[in-house]
Design an enzyme around this catalytic site. Structure first.
Site, PDB file in Angstrom:
ATOM      1  N   TYR A 261      87.844   4.314  73.345  1.00  0.00           N
ATOM      2  CA  TYR A 261      86.702   5.092  73.827  1.00  0.00           C
ATOM      3  C   TYR A 261      85.730   4.255  74.629  1.00  0.00           C
ATOM      4  CZ  TYR A 261      87.931   9.635  72.295  1.00  0.00           C
ATOM      5  OH  TYR A 261      88.560  10.851  72.209  1.00  0.00           O
ATOM      6  N   HIS A 418      84.864  10.055  65.986  1.00  0.00           N
ATOM      7  CA  HIS A 418      86.179   9.551  66.361  1.00  0.00           C
ATOM      8  C   HIS A 418      86.706   8.519  65.375  1.00  0.00           C
ATOM      9  CE1 HIS A 418      86.530  11.728  70.041  1.00  0.00           C
ATOM     10  NE2 HIS A 418      85.394  11.273  70.494  1.00  0.00           N
TER      11      HIS A 418
END
Length: 739
Positions: A261, A418
């Protein structure tokens, strides 16, 4: 060059984001002198010219990711950005005409749009199914608009500003504060989008909104999702781009959501950061927070395997690497603006292209004149959390020529929405890839057939769960019972570490929150002090609890099982290993006991052998499993797992070594060193104060490793009686002697 440049050269104030007036002049003056840049320019021209030949298509949005309208609008914003660069560098007005005509079609479409018809996001977009993609669009299209801003007539500028760009910026921010106004990679895209278009339009209100967020966003606590990222300090809400820099990274550049990410978030961070460097020199943005931009770039590059693929921790799709377009920009901007480290040129050479701006030209120029030096991956101990006090991530590496052994140890914070429930989890890599794997995410990005490219249901039901990782699971229940909000409240903590000696690297971490009234303590050594033995990992995982429980340590190996010294009985019919927390997705294929007083397991992957040697008690079980149960749409890979189970115990200690050894070629059909050097592992002593291990090898050597489990200070002196008396200073002691 076209007549445009000759006409307005004296008055030109655009481009001003990634490209600048002076930068464009320098690039134009040196075309033909930097081959990598020239090849990138030629390839981009061919790509954009082909799109211009096809004509403009701005369809009414209707699809999820992977569907036609989604992919067409995504393609449009990439091509628009590239066309803008081509217009500035070549002066060919056909690129400006193409950008203008497409933007006018978007300006006609946008006021007619309601929210995207899918309505499947916490922040539904207009052109795309989620605001995140709308922000992507604006980040890229703002660059195209910047490149033709001075070429457009005033009426066109007014129309685009008032009918498309200002309303779009307001939609992304004021109309979606739950998206724009928190600390999260989604919000970074939103901040950058609003700020970059604000810089293009000289709209200072938008720039300030992007930098500092919306102070009164009207959201109540129950309107906010469970992903975290809502931060108050002294009663003041923290949001906006500068807050992203303050709270998304640890002081050494680690990104709490993980490298996959960070790779994605580096685009808005660096593109808006570069634009601010050009337009707001008073912010001194590249020196902000002690150079956090540069630190984050190096953290990103170092959190990769030897092939440059990002460690797939948290919600990560495997295979993503530093060849991605986001990292190309990060390397080029990092090199040109943050010290011109020649190691970055090696990555740029591997990437095989550069950005079409001044940064890309500088990289290509310096590669051409021979400044490149090899990029060296390093052992690192990263902190997590904005203050560096929320655990961390350690990478222990050793390299002998072309061969590498690397162990990744994750004792980080939850990682927001996440994050996975993988406290004190590990994975192991060699020079070719994973030997002991992390599952990554259950998702096919942008594949329409797989849930429209979104996370699949099995991402939550398996990939995030603790059993999907190489860490202890208690009573078949995930850490924090699989609740993100609980995981966000607490983090693991570094106990001690030392990576200064390449022969003996060590890291140790604790977690006292994953399970109620239980403490997890894992210590890893990477030892490489004898070429006859080769490098190996020592893994000591202690679990302390007062209640009786079942402890599982899953081991998700890659490749093919070669040998296992356990008497396993194969399952006559397959059934899931459990009912929840990921166990419902694991078929039990066999179960049994070890045949000796230690467990030894050899597998083959990447053309080499690996062996894991473990201590084991008489009552322990060995369970072989394979992923795929309760998976009607075949969303999960069919990965093998070996589970070491201790049942009905009040705590326990798992001790193992992991060693790569030998190789085998299907061409020569000659195995070399197919058997391990380590022959046995014993626990000589294990209590709350000390753990003492003995590792025997086939080279008539024995290692003794002593670990201080309580007092880990470097000045502490220790004395312990095991098979003999050991004395040392500091948190650990390693000795090697002939047997």
């Amino acid at each position: 060059m076209g007549s445009f440049f000759a006409t307005v050269a004296m008055a030109q104030s655009h481009p001003r984001l990634l490209l600048t007036v002076e930068g464009v002049k320098a690039v134009r003056a040196h075309l033909g002198t930097a081959p990598l840049f020239d090849r990138a320019l030629e390839a981009t021209q061919a790509e954009v010219d082909a799109e211009i030949e096809l004509g403009i298509d701005v369809p009414v949005p209707k699809d999820m990711a992977g569907g036609y309208t989604h992919e067409r609008h995504k393609r449009n914003f990439f091509i628009l950005q590239k066309a803008g660069n081509l217009f500035q560098i070549t002066g060919n007005e056909k690129y400006a005409v193409y950008i203008r005509d497409m933007l006018l079609e978007y300006a006609d479409l946008f006021p007619q749009l309601d929210l995207h018809p899918t309505r499947k996001s916490y922040a539904t977009g207009k052109i795309f199914w989620q605001c995140l993609n709308d922000a992507n669009w604006l980040v890229y299209v703002s660059q195209a608009y910047d490149c033709i801003y001075d070429w457009l007539n005033p009426e066109e500028v007014e129309l685009l500003n008032t009918q498309l760009f200002r309303p779009y910026a307001d939609f992304i921010s004021i109309e979606n504060p739950q998206f724009f106004n928190r600390i999260h990679n989604h919000s970074t895209w939103g901040n950058a989008a609003v700020g970059m278009i604000g810089l293009v339009m000289d709209d200072e209100e938008l720039v300030q909104r992007a930098l500092y967020g919306i102070q009164d966003d009207g959201l109540s606590a129950d309107q906010r999702d469970n992903d975290g990222g809502y931060i108050k300090v002294d009663g003041i809400r923290k949001a906006g781009f500068l807050a992203q820099l303050d709270y998304s990274f640890s002081p050494d550049g680690h990104f709490t959501e993980g490298p996959y990410y960070l790779r994605y978030a580096m685009t808005p961070f660096l593109l808006f950061g570069n634009a601010l460097a050009h337009n707001r020199p008073d912010l001194d943005i590249f020196n902000y927070r002690d150079g956090i931009f540069k630190k984050s770039i190096y953290a990103l590059l170092n959190q990769t395997d030897a092939q440059g693929r990002f460690f797939p921790i948290n919600d990560a799709q495997k295979g993503m690497s530093w060849l991605s377009r986001e990292v190309i920009a990060a390397v080029d901007i990092g090199y040109a603006s943050m010290g011109q480290d020649p190691q970055l040129l090696a990555i740029a050479e591997e990437q095989g292209t550069v950005t079409l701006d001044f940064s890309g030209y500088i990289v290509a120029r310096d590669i051409h004149v021979g400044k490149t030096k090899p990029f060296q991956h390093q052992s690192q101990v990263y902190t997590d959390g904005h203050d560096g006090k929320r655990g961390g991530l350690s990478i222990l590496r050793t390299r002998d020529g072309e061969k590498e052994l690397c162990v990744l140890f994750k004792y980080a914070a939850q990682g927001m929405g996440h994050g996975h429930f993988d406290r004190l989890g590990i994975s192991v890599y060699d020079e070719k890839g994973e030997g002991v794997q992390d599952y990554g995410s259950a998702r096919w990005v942008n594949i329409d057939q797989k849930g429209g490219g979104r996370y699949l249901p099995e991402n939550k039901s398996f990939a995030k769960q603790s059993v999907a990782h190489n860490t202890v699971v208690m009573d078949e229940t995930s850490h924090f019972k699989g609740k993100v909000a609980e995981g966000e409240k607490n983090s693991s903590q570094l106990f001690f570490s030392d990576v200064s000696d390449p022969a003996h690297q060590v890291v140790s971490a604790l977690d006292g929150h994953a399970y109620e009234n239980a403490q997890l303590h894992r210590t890893l050594f990477l030892i490489n002090d004898d070429p006859a033995i080769g490098p190996f990992i020592v893994d000591v995982f202690r679990v302390k609890t007062e209640r009786k429980c079942t402890l599982d340590l899953p081991f998700w190996h890659t490749g093919h099982l070669m040998q296992l010294n356990a008497d396993l009985e194969a399952s006559s019919s397959l059934s899931p290993l459990g009912t929840d927390f990921g166990y419902q997705h694991v078929w039990e294929t066999a179960r049994g006991k070890a045949e000796a007083d230690f467990l030894q397991f050899t597998w083959f992957t990447h053309g080499k052998f690996y062996t894991r040697t473990s201590t084991i008690s008489a009552s322990d079980e060995v369970i072989a499993g394979r992923l795929g149960a309760n998976d009607p749409n075949f969303n999960l890979r069919s990965d093998p797992v070996l589970i070491h189970r201790k049942e009905g115990v009040q705590g326990g200690t798992f001790v193992s070594t992991i060693e790569p050894h030998g190789d085998y070629s299907a061409v020569s059909e000659i195995p070399l060193r197919p058997y391990p050097a380590i022959s046995k592992v014993q626990t000589l002593l294990d209590n709350d104060s000390y753990t003492v291990l003995r590792i025997e090898t086939n080279e008539d050597l024995a290692y003794t490793i002593c670990i201080a489990n309580a007092d880990f200070s470097v000045d502490a002196r220790h004395k312990v009686d095991a098979d003999t008396q050991y004395k040392w200073q500091g948190p650990y002691y390693i000795t090697k002697a002939k047997q």
